[in-house]
Design a protein around this motif. Structure first.
Motif, PDB file in Angstrom:
ATOM      1  N   SER A 163       0.840  -1.204   0.000  1.00  0.00           N
ATOM      2  CA  SER A 163       0.000   0.000   0.000  1.00  0.00           C
ATOM      3  C   SER A 163       0.874   1.252   0.000  1.00  0.00           C
ATOM      4  O   SER A 163       0.564   2.239  -0.681  1.00  0.00           O
ATOM      5  CB  SER A 163      -0.927   0.008   1.220  1.00  0.00           C
ATOM      6  OG  SER A 163      -1.850  -1.051   1.165  1.00  0.00           O
ATOM      7  N   ARG A 164       1.973   1.213   0.763  1.00  0.00           N
ATOM      8  CA  ARG A 164       2.901   2.350   0.791  1.00  0.00           C
ATOM      9  C   ARG A 164       3.519   2.563  -0.592  1.00  0.00           C
ATOM     10  O   ARG A 164       3.618   3.704  -1.068  1.00  0.00           O
ATOM     11  CB  ARG A 164       3.990   2.088   1.835  1.00  0.00           C
ATOM     12  CG  ARG A 164       5.096   3.160   1.892  1.00  0.00           C
ATOM     13  CD  ARG A 164       6.007   2.912   3.085  1.00  0.00           C
ATOM     14  NE  ARG A 164       7.180   3.772   3.083  1.00  0.00           N
ATOM     15  CZ  ARG A 164       8.394   3.388   2.710  1.00  0.00           C
ATOM     16  NH1 ARG A 164       8.600   2.129   2.312  1.00  0.00           N
ATOM     17  NH2 ARG A 164       9.405   4.220   2.732  1.00  0.00           N
ATOM     18  N   SER A 167       0.985   4.088  -2.804  1.00  0.00           N
ATOM     19  CA  SER A 167       0.702   5.491  -2.471  1.00  0.00           C
ATOM     20  C   SER A 167       1.699   6.418  -3.157  1.00  0.00           C
ATOM     21  O   SER A 167       1.338   7.523  -3.585  1.00  0.00           O
ATOM     22  CB  SER A 167       0.735   5.699  -0.954  1.00  0.00           C
ATOM     23  OG  SER A 167       2.053   5.624  -0.430  1.00  0.00           O
ATOM     24  N   VAL A 170       0.481   6.626  -6.698  1.00  0.00           N
ATOM     25  CA  VAL A 170      -0.648   7.550  -6.818  1.00  0.00           C
ATOM     26  C   VAL A 170      -0.155   8.993  -6.787  1.00  0.00           C
ATOM     27  O   VAL A 170      -0.677   9.860  -7.490  1.00  0.00           O
ATOM     28  CB  VAL A 170      -1.682   7.290  -5.713  1.00  0.00           C
ATOM     29  CG1 VAL A 170      -2.790   8.341  -5.741  1.00  0.00           C
ATOM     30  CG2 VAL A 170      -2.284   5.896  -5.863  1.00  0.00           C
ATOM     31  N   GLN A 300      -3.484  11.230   0.079  1.00  0.00           N
ATOM     32  CA  GLN A 300      -2.878   9.901   0.187  1.00  0.00           C
ATOM     33  C   GLN A 300      -2.496   9.482   1.616  1.00  0.00           C
ATOM     34  O   GLN A 300      -2.784   8.350   2.020  1.00  0.00           O
ATOM     35  CB  GLN A 300      -1.656   9.814  -0.728  1.00  0.00           C
ATOM     36  CG  GLN A 300      -1.996   9.650  -2.190  1.00  0.00           C
ATOM     37  CD  GLN A 300      -2.944   8.495  -2.449  1.00  0.00           C
ATOM     38  OE1 GLN A 300      -2.596   7.336  -2.263  1.00  0.00           O
ATOM     39  NE2 GLN A 300      -4.171   8.814  -2.850  1.00  0.00           N
ATOM     40  N   PRO A 301      -1.849  10.350   2.417  1.00  0.00           N
ATOM     41  CA  PRO A 301      -1.508   9.914   3.782  1.00  0.00           C
ATOM     42  C   PRO A 301      -2.743   9.528   4.599  1.00  0.00           C
ATOM     43  O   PRO A 301      -2.705   8.570   5.379  1.00  0.00           O
ATOM     44  CB  PRO A 301      -0.806  11.144   4.381  1.00  0.00           C
ATOM     45  CG  PRO A 301      -0.269  11.880   3.193  1.00  0.00           C
ATOM     46  CD  PRO A 301      -1.287  11.692   2.123  1.00  0.00           C
ATOM     47  N   TRP A 303      -5.713   8.397   3.390  1.00  0.00           N
ATOM     48  CA  TRP A 303      -6.258   7.137   2.890  1.00  0.00           C
ATOM     49  C   TRP A 303      -5.392   5.948   3.316  1.00  0.00           C
ATOM     50  O   TRP A 303      -5.915   4.856   3.580  1.00  0.00           O
ATOM     51  CB  TRP A 303      -6.379   7.167   1.369  1.00  0.00           C
ATOM     52  CG  TRP A 303      -7.448   8.070   0.839  1.00  0.00           C
ATOM     53  CD1 TRP A 303      -7.298   9.104  -0.044  1.00  0.00           C
ATOM     54  CD2 TRP A 303      -8.847   8.022   1.146  1.00  0.00           C
ATOM     55  NE1 TRP A 303      -8.505   9.707  -0.301  1.00  0.00           N
ATOM     56  CE2 TRP A 303      -9.475   9.059   0.422  1.00  0.00           C
ATOM     57  CE3 TRP A 303      -9.622   7.212   1.973  1.00  0.00           C
ATOM     58  CZ2 TRP A 303     -10.845   9.289   0.490  1.00  0.00           C
ATOM     59  CZ3 TRP A 303     -10.990   7.443   2.043  1.00  0.00           C
ATOM     60  CH2 TRP A 303     -11.589   8.472   1.309  1.00  0.00           C
ATOM     61  N   LEU A 304      -4.087   6.148   3.401  1.00  0.00           N
ATOM     62  CA  LEU A 304      -3.186   5.077   3.815  1.00  0.00           C
ATOM     63  C   LEU A 304      -3.489   4.661   5.257  1.00  0.00           C
ATOM     64  O   LEU A 304      -3.530   3.463   5.580  1.00  0.00           O
ATOM     65  CB  LEU A 304      -1.733   5.537   3.682  1.00  0.00           C
ATOM     66  CG  LEU A 304      -0.642   4.464   3.636  1.00  0.00           C
ATOM     67  CD1 LEU A 304      -0.909   3.460   2.533  1.00  0.00           C
ATOM     68  CD2 LEU A 304       0.720   5.118   3.447  1.00  0.00           C
ATOM     69  N   LYS A 312      -8.693  -2.839   3.282  1.00  0.00           N
ATOM     70  CA  LYS A 312      -8.742  -2.405   1.887  1.00  0.00           C
ATOM     71  C   LYS A 312     -10.108  -2.634   1.250  1.00  0.00           C
ATOM     72  O   LYS A 312     -10.587  -1.814   0.464  1.00  0.00           O
ATOM     73  CB  LYS A 312      -7.662  -3.135   1.079  1.00  0.00           C
ATOM     74  CG  LYS A 312      -6.247  -2.826   1.526  1.00  0.00           C
ATOM     75  CD  LYS A 312      -5.225  -3.528   0.645  1.00  0.00           C
ATOM     76  CE  LYS A 312      -3.801  -3.253   1.142  1.00  0.00           C
ATOM     77  NZ  LYS A 312      -2.779  -3.875   0.269  1.00  0.00           N
ATOM     78  N   GLY A 355      -8.445   7.730  -2.841  1.00  0.00           N
ATOM     79  CA  GLY A 355      -8.557   6.557  -1.987  1.00  0.00           C
ATOM     80  C   GLY A 355      -8.875   5.300  -2.781  1.00  0.00           C
ATOM     81  O   GLY A 355      -8.294   4.238  -2.551  1.00  0.00           O
ATOM     82  N   MET A 358      -5.708   4.199  -4.809  1.00  0.00           N
ATOM     83  CA  MET A 358      -4.658   3.624  -3.967  1.00  0.00           C
ATOM     84  C   MET A 358      -5.008   2.208  -3.513  1.00  0.00           C
ATOM     85  O   MET A 358      -4.224   1.268  -3.671  1.00  0.00           O
ATOM     86  CB  MET A 358      -4.417   4.525  -2.754  1.00  0.00           C
ATOM     87  CG  MET A 358      -3.260   4.077  -1.850  1.00  0.00           C
ATOM     88  SD  MET A 358      -3.758   2.853  -0.601  1.00  0.00           S
ATOM     89  CE  MET A 358      -4.742   3.883   0.486  1.00  0.00           C
ATOM     90  N   SER A 362      -3.345  -1.321  -4.888  1.00  0.00           N
ATOM     91  CA  SER A 362      -2.555  -2.083  -3.916  1.00  0.00           C
ATOM     92  C   SER A 362      -3.063  -3.503  -3.749  1.00  0.00           C
ATOM     93  O   SER A 362      -2.342  -4.372  -3.240  1.00  0.00           O
ATOM     94  CB  SER A 362      -2.535  -1.370  -2.560  1.00  0.00           C
ATOM     95  OG  SER A 362      -3.811  -1.404  -1.947  1.00  0.00           O
TER      96      SER A 362
END
Length: 458
Positions: A163-164, A167, A170, A300-301, A303-304, A312, A355, A358, A362
């Motif tokens: 996921s990172r 991101s 994205v 992004q941060p 949504w992560l 997810k 979101g 990402m 992922s």
């Protein structure tokens, strides 16, 4: 022990470097920046190319949409071949990195050719030229994109780390898309949508392809990758049989096909709605996408963090429904509305879409890792090829559908980009495609996403 379906011995591969749970920042960031070129071209082709070919070059809407669809049929043969070759690669640079290096230069060339149709070409000659340029673009996209999207499954064993990684991708998508859909239209407006403006625009796209490709190539120099000791059986019946065993992958492919086709329709319709119905110009279209991709980038941060807490799958369902509801508000848009309403839609769509993009992207390396556990085969390249092919086919279907609907409802094509008064049937079709169509398929996608269950993940 040999797998009864695949004929392969599980865990037969030999990793050149052990995959880790945490990648260096430069490796993760650099890999993500690799998507600059493909993302810029992706947006340019899906948002502006149809309108460019129809209103500037003078190719009929149905013909232009058909050309884009035919180039995707070509992909059906080339993408799986590229994926299988990358799976079998024995390069000391890694199975995927040579493709990233060479693909970025071919992608740059296709950018130059696509948006520089010679002014002397008309009729069938223009159609032949555009078709050839689209074939080159399809080849370049597959050569770069298929191996590139297979890399995360090899680079780390952690779902959160994937996921990172995504991101950062994205983030790069947002930067590239800002240039393709904001800076580009502003440049076109400065040059009155002339051939000079499109030439500068294509040079920007080509530069992004080379910069992104080289960054990813050098940043992943020490990234983990695998060699395959026993290449998988390419028998088509065995491949189909084994693919069906990976239900999460098949469901993810179905979701991407439906959702990306819807996105392709809305993106292809956007310039027509802006220019021909709402009486807005290229610069205003650019500012819409400026807020869209700023929202995507900056969210992004958040949504992560949400993905790690919520899971997810549920995040994917939520963003799918919310995105469709934002699209539905276009049904209320009319000429003379305050421009702030248009910008608000762009910002909301970008934040929510960030979101969805990402978490959806992922899930791909997650289902690849599950595929290895299930079958013992290192076939990330082949799965990436199927995913990429579906991605491109979905956008081709969406663009083709848009062109056909416009043609059937009586769209009056222009020359040189000048707006033309369109009949009411065309205006109604544009509103239907951009507002009603998305909400009608969002519920189907949400149901399919609910059943994407990967052991050990929420």
């Amino acid at each position: 022990m040999t797998d009864a379906v695949t004929g392969n011995t599980p865990m037969a591969d030999a990793p050149s470097t052990p995959p880790t749970d945490r990648l260096p920042l430069w490796t993760a960031f650099g890999w993500g920046m690799g998507t600059l070129g493909v993302a810029a071209m992706y947006n340019a082709v899906n948002i502006l190319l149809l309108q460019y070919l129809v209103d500037f070059v003078g190719i009929g809407a149905a013909v232009a949409g058909g050309l884009m669809a035919l180039s995707k049929l070509y992909d059906a043969f080339t993408d799986p071949v590229i994926g299988a070759i990358s799976d079998r690669s024995k390069s000391k640079m890694g199975r995927r990195r040579p493709f990233v290096l060479y693909g970025c230069f071919l992608l740059a060339l296709s950018a130059i050719l696509l948006f520089n149709v010679p002014s002397g070409l008309t009729g069938n000659l223009a159609v032949i030229y555009a078709g050839g340029a689209l074939i080159l673009y399809a080849t370049a996209y597959g050569l770069f994109g298929v191996p590139y999207m297979a890399m995360p499954a090899e680079m780390t064993t952690s779902a959160n780390e994937r996921s990172r990684l995504i991101s950062f991708r994205v983030l790069a998508v947002s930067i590239a898309s800002l240039i393709a859909t904001f800076v580009g239209p502003v440049v076109l407006q400065m040059f009155n949508n002339s051939s000079t403006g499109y030439s500068i625009y294509s040079s920007m796209l080509a530069s992004l392809a080379i910069i992104g490709g080289l960054t990813a190539f050098f940043a992943t120099r020490n990234a983990p990758f695998h060699y395959q000791d026993s290449p998988y059986d390419l028998n088509i019946f065995k491949m189909v049989q084994s693919a069906w065993l990976n239900k999460p992958f098949m469901l993810l492919v179905a979701v991407k096909l439906i959702s990306l086709m819807t996105m392709a329709v809305t993106q292809a319709v956007m310039p027509f709605l802006f220019f021909q119905v709402l009486s807005l110009d290229s610069a205003q279209l650019g500012y819409y996408f400026l807020l869209f991709y700023l929202g995507m980038m900056c969210s992004q941060p958040v949504w992560l963090m949400i993905a790690r807490k919520l899971g997810k799958r549920w995040l994917f369902i939520t963003t799918t429904i919310l995105s469709a509801l934002v699209a539905l508000t276009w049904a209320l848009a009319s000429p003379g509305d305050p421009y702030i309403y248009v910008l608000a839609r762009g910002l909301a769509a970008g934040i929510i879409g960030g979101g969805g993009l990402m978490v959806g992207q992922s899930l791909l390396p997650d289902v690849m890792a599950y595929d290895f556990k299930l079958t013992g085969m290192r076939r990330e390249g082949l799965l990436s090829a199927i995913y990429t092919l579906v991605e491109k086919f979905a956008f081709a279907m969406g663009t083709t559908l848009t062109g056909l609907v416009l043609g059937l409802t009586g769209y009056i094509k222009g020359t040189g980009g000048a707006p033309v008064q369109q009949p009411e049937s065309v205006v109604n079709s544009l509103y239907t495609l951009i507002a009603v169509f998305p909400i009608s398929v969002a519920c189907i996608c949400a149901v399919l996403i609910y059943f994407i269950r990967i052991p050990g993940q929420k």
